[in-house]
Design an enzyme around this catalytic site. Structure first.
Site, PDB file in Angstrom:
ATOM      1  N   ASP A   1       9.664  -9.242   0.038  1.00 28.50           N
ATOM      2  CA  ASP A   1       9.035  -8.104   0.249  1.00 28.50           C
ATOM      3  C   ASP A   1       9.914  -7.254   0.922  1.00 28.50           C
ATOM      4  O   ASP A   1       9.845  -5.890   0.882  1.00 28.50           O
ATOM      5  CB  ASP A   1       7.756  -8.405   1.411  1.00 28.50           C
ATOM      6  CG  ASP A   1       6.948  -7.028   1.313  1.00 28.50           C
ATOM      7  OD1 ASP A   1       7.055  -6.285   0.423  1.00 28.50           O
ATOM      8  OD2 ASP A   1       5.971  -7.031   2.260  1.00 28.50           O
TER       9      ASP A   1
ATOM     10  N   ASP B   1       4.772  -1.835  -4.588  1.00 32.88           N
ATOM     11  CA  ASP B   1       5.315  -2.744  -3.985  1.00 32.88           C
ATOM     12  C   ASP B   1       4.359  -3.818  -3.773  1.00 32.88           C
ATOM     13  O   ASP B   1       3.420  -3.560  -2.713  1.00 32.88           O
ATOM     14  CB  ASP B   1       5.903  -2.284  -2.606  1.00 32.88           C
ATOM     15  CG  ASP B   1       6.814  -3.584  -1.831  1.00 32.88           C
ATOM     16  OD1 ASP B   1       6.673  -4.448  -2.194  1.00 32.88           O
ATOM     17  OD2 ASP B   1       7.018  -3.123  -0.762  1.00 32.88           O
TER      18      ASP B   1
ATOM     19  N   ARG C   1      15.937  -2.582   0.169  1.00 30.92           N
ATOM     20  CA  ARG C   1      17.333  -2.854   0.375  1.00 30.92           C
ATOM     21  C   ARG C   1      17.947  -3.805  -0.769  1.00 30.92           C
ATOM     22  O   ARG C   1      19.337  -3.304  -0.763  1.00 30.92           O
ATOM     23  CB  ARG C   1      17.523  -3.574   1.927  1.00 30.92           C
ATOM     24  CG  ARG C   1      16.966  -4.957   1.901  1.00 30.92           C
ATOM     25  CD  ARG C   1      16.752  -5.471   3.201  1.00 30.92           C
ATOM     26  NE  ARG C   1      15.695  -4.782   3.991  1.00 30.92           N
ATOM     27  CZ  ARG C   1      15.231  -4.902   5.184  1.00 30.92           C
ATOM     28  NH1 ARG C   1      15.890  -5.959   5.637  1.00 30.92           N
ATOM     29  NH2 ARG C   1      14.205  -4.414   5.613  1.00 30.92           N
TER      30      ARG C   1
ATOM     31  N   LYS D   1       2.131  -9.207  -0.042  1.00 29.08           N
ATOM     32  CA  LYS D   1       1.542  -8.295   1.053  1.00 29.08           C
ATOM     33  C   LYS D   1       0.048  -8.747   1.195  1.00 29.08           C
ATOM     34  O   LYS D   1      -0.668  -9.107   0.239  1.00 29.08           O
ATOM     35  CB  LYS D   1       1.606  -7.067   0.984  1.00 29.08           C
ATOM     36  CG  LYS D   1       3.133  -6.459   0.900  1.00 29.08           C
ATOM     37  CD  LYS D   1       3.063  -4.819   0.824  1.00 29.08           C
ATOM     38  CE  LYS D   1       4.427  -4.315   0.762  1.00 29.08           C
ATOM     39  NZ  LYS D   1       5.058  -4.592   2.192  1.00 29.08           N
TER      40      LYS D   1
HETATM   41  N1  BES Z   1       7.800  -0.686   1.218  1.00 31.77           N
HETATM   42  C1  BES Z   1       7.789  -1.442   2.438  1.00 31.77           C
HETATM   43  C2  BES Z   1       8.142  -0.838   3.863  1.00 31.77           C
HETATM   44  C3  BES Z   1       6.620  -0.161   4.266  1.00 31.77           C
HETATM   45  C4  BES Z   1       5.652  -0.877   4.724  1.00 31.77           C
HETATM   46  C5  BES Z   1       6.521   1.239   4.173  1.00 31.77           C
HETATM   47  C6  BES Z   1       4.479  -0.473   5.241  1.00 31.77           C
HETATM   48  C7  BES Z   1       5.213   1.792   4.559  1.00 31.77           C
HETATM   49  C8  BES Z   1       4.110   1.009   5.108  1.00 31.77           C
HETATM   50  C9  BES Z   1       9.035  -2.444   2.342  1.00 31.77           C
HETATM   51  O1  BES Z   1       9.596  -2.888   1.126  1.00 31.77           O
HETATM   52  C10 BES Z   1       8.592  -3.794   3.025  1.00 31.77           C
HETATM   53  O2  BES Z   1       7.863  -4.413   2.419  1.00 31.77           O
HETATM   54  N2  BES Z   1       9.180  -3.857   4.196  1.00 31.77           N
HETATM   55  C11 BES Z   1       8.932  -5.136   5.001  1.00 31.77           C
HETATM   56  C12 BES Z   1      10.400  -5.650   5.448  1.00 31.77           C
HETATM   57  C13 BES Z   1      10.073  -7.021   6.097  1.00 31.77           C
HETATM   58  C14 BES Z   1       9.912  -8.029   5.027  1.00 31.77           C
HETATM   59  C15 BES Z   1      11.513  -7.300   6.787  1.00 31.77           C
HETATM   60  C16 BES Z   1       8.075  -4.672   6.199  1.00 31.77           C
HETATM   61  O3  BES Z   1       8.123  -3.377   6.727  1.00 31.77           O
HETATM   62  O4  BES Z   1       7.239  -5.633   6.524  1.00 31.77           O
HETATM   63 ZN    ZN Z   2       9.043  -1.685  -0.468  1.00 24.85          ZN
HETATM   64 MN    MN Z   3       8.302  -4.647   0.387  1.00 21.52          MN
END
Ligand code: BES
Ligand code: ZN
Ligand code: MN
Length: 496
Positions: free
Chosen positions: A343, A264, A347, A271
């Protein structure tokens, strides 16, 4: 390392290390050869009298045991499977550190009587096998083999209940399935692409477990626009992995869905660079589902129900073809989604996987596992996963399974205010709430997913904090923890 159990008193057993696990205040007769050392330790005030405290003794004269470790299990009223798991891991780690080729874990009767006999056996075996887990790094050098090859559970009185020895056998097997998950999840993103994950799933297929893989053309036919949208920016084709355990006479179907995002980068909502390599772990939900099916296919766990595992596997990368913030995609159930942040992709891939689970298998319950939000780390840290769902009875059952298994879960709410936050302006839904204004990032992930289960009893486990370690715990060292596998096994085994 192998871990098994044996009846009979350990006094004459030959071993490099005898670990005597005793409850606080429990008086035990040690092998004669250690009398002098024991007396000297006592005189020096060195005998351990608290949970986790230990003291190493050497024999005087001839002895069949090279060393003896007194390990205190603490107050017997406070002993639970988690403490037993940790104590057992401490014992095997000490054996390895001492260079012992084998060890005997010998428990006092008070320790054996503290919890359910079967659970005691399970926990002690899990602690030993998981505590000695080591990821074999890919290297030009051959990995050094572990020195300690075997651990054996015995009791000071020579007696072990059958339930306990059964527990040892099943805990040891189950821990192998957890180790399988750890191995899978620790791999770098190039070593575990969606296609490789699908191949690994196929290998689990046997007489008990059938495996089927849906390709992107199948997803297009099924109108899985949310999953395909995430995969657009990647050169690696997405896969939808379906594993099916269907024992004769099964009446109910349970679905277990796991996020299998093999890397990801965030997509166009890229990111930051620091620590991005950790996003290899973004497939840990899928990894847990694979671990459950490893356990089902090896007989480490059983169920009278049909169990279906579904893993949407994809990468999330930026590219000229990648989906963009503001793109509107349509999921398999026809709902339109405004992808405000690429990101928040977990979901999206889960949305279509959940639709597919409901439509194809008509399950009576669904559990999904996903490293869904960084916010869950803020809320719960690394020691627990969040549980969010639409059915309190199911949530309670899954949380209880996690508690016994040592995969701890903590419920977060899901209210109408949260549901409202996910309504789209240009679509049915938006894939993020308004961030700083709304907060509650982990809950909003759950509120989004609820739209795709069509009222089926469902619980979502956000394992973003617990799937890989921040701090080593006795029965894991570094990297993937294999979280979820044990909770899932306990949940399906206990399910009426
Ligand atoms: N895989 C990430 C979540 C994640 C982030 C897991 C850091 C472990 C450590 C997920 O896909 C993600 O990027 N989530 C975002 C959601 C946001 C954009 C609403 C997040 O957590 O920043
Ligand atoms: Zn993710
Ligand atoms: Mn993500």
């Amino acid at each position: 390392m192998r871990f098994s159990s044996k009846a009979g008193a350990p006094n004459s057993a030959k071993t490099d290390l005898l670990v005597v696990l005793f409850a606080k205040g429990e008086k035990l007769a040690l092998p004669k050869a250690f009398d002098a050392a024991h007396k000297a330790a006592k005189a020096a005030g060195d005998l351990p009298a608290e949970y986790r405290k230990s003291c190493l003794l050497y024999p005087a004269g001839k002895a069949t045991q090279r060393r003896l470790l007194l390990l205190c299990a603490g107050d017997k009223k406070r002993l639970d499977p988690e403490r037993l798991r940790r104590l057992s891991a401490m014992a095997c780690k000490r054996a390895e550190a001492l260079g012992a080729a084998d060890y005997i874990l010998c428990t006092g009767d008070a320790v054996l009587a503290a919890c359910d006999e079967r659970l005691t056996g399970v926990a002690l075996a899990e602690g030993a096998v998981l505590g000695s887990y080591k990821y074999q790094i890919p290297s030009h050098k051959k990995a050094e083999p572990a020195k300690c090859k075997s651990g054996v559970l015995m009791s000071v009185s020579g007696k072990l209940a059958k339930a306990c020895t059964d527990g040892v056998r099943s805990g040891a097997k189950r821990a192998v399935s957890v180790s399988f998950t750890r191995d899978l999840c620790n791999k770098g993103g190039n070593l575990l692409t969606p296609a490789i994950m699908a191949r690994e799933a196929r290998k689990l297929g046997n007489a008990k477990v059938k495996v089927k893989i849906l390709e992107e053309k199948d997803m297009a036919r099924l109108k899985m626009g949310a999953l395909l949208g995430v995969s657009r920016g990647s050169a690696e084709p997405a896969k939808l992995i379906c594993m099916d355990y269907n024992p004769k006479g099964s009446k109910k179907t349970l679905c277990v869905v796991g996020k299998g995002l093999t890397f990801d980068a965030g997509g166009i909502s890229l990111k930051p660079g620091g620590g991005m390599d950790e996003m290899r772990y973004d497939m840990c939900g899928g990894g847990a589902v694979m671990g459950l099916f490893h356990a089902l296919s090896t007989g480490a766990t059983k169920s009278k129900h049909r169990i279906v595992g579904i893993i949407p596997a994809s990468e999330n990368l930026p590219d000229g073809k990648a989906q963009k913030p503001g793109d509107i995609v349509t999921a398999m159930n026809g709902m339109t989604i405004d992808v405000l942040n690429t990101d928040a992709e977990g979901r999206l891939i889960l949305a279509d996987a959940l639709c597919y689970a409901v439509k194809t298998y008509k399950p009576s319950a669904i559990v999904d596992l996903a490293t869904l939000t960084g916010a869950v780390i803020v809320a719960l840290g690394h020691e627990a996963s969040a549980a969010i769902g639409n059915n309190q009875k199911l949530i309670d059952a899954v949380v209880a399974a996690g508690e016994v298994a040592g995969d701890r879960l903590w419920q977060l709410p899901l209210w109408d205010v949260h549901r409202r936050q996910m309504k789209g302006r240009y679509s049915d839904l938006r894939n993020i709430n308004s961030g700083k204004m709304d907060g509650g990032g982990s809950i909003s992930g759950g509120a989004f997913l609820e739209n795709f289960v069509d009222g089926t009893p469902w619980v979502h486990l956000d394992i973003a904090g617990s799937a890989w370690n921040a701090k080593a715990k006795d029965y894991y060292t570094s990297g993937s923890t294999g979280v979820g596998v044990r909770a899932l096994c306990d949940w399906i085994e206990g399910r009426k």
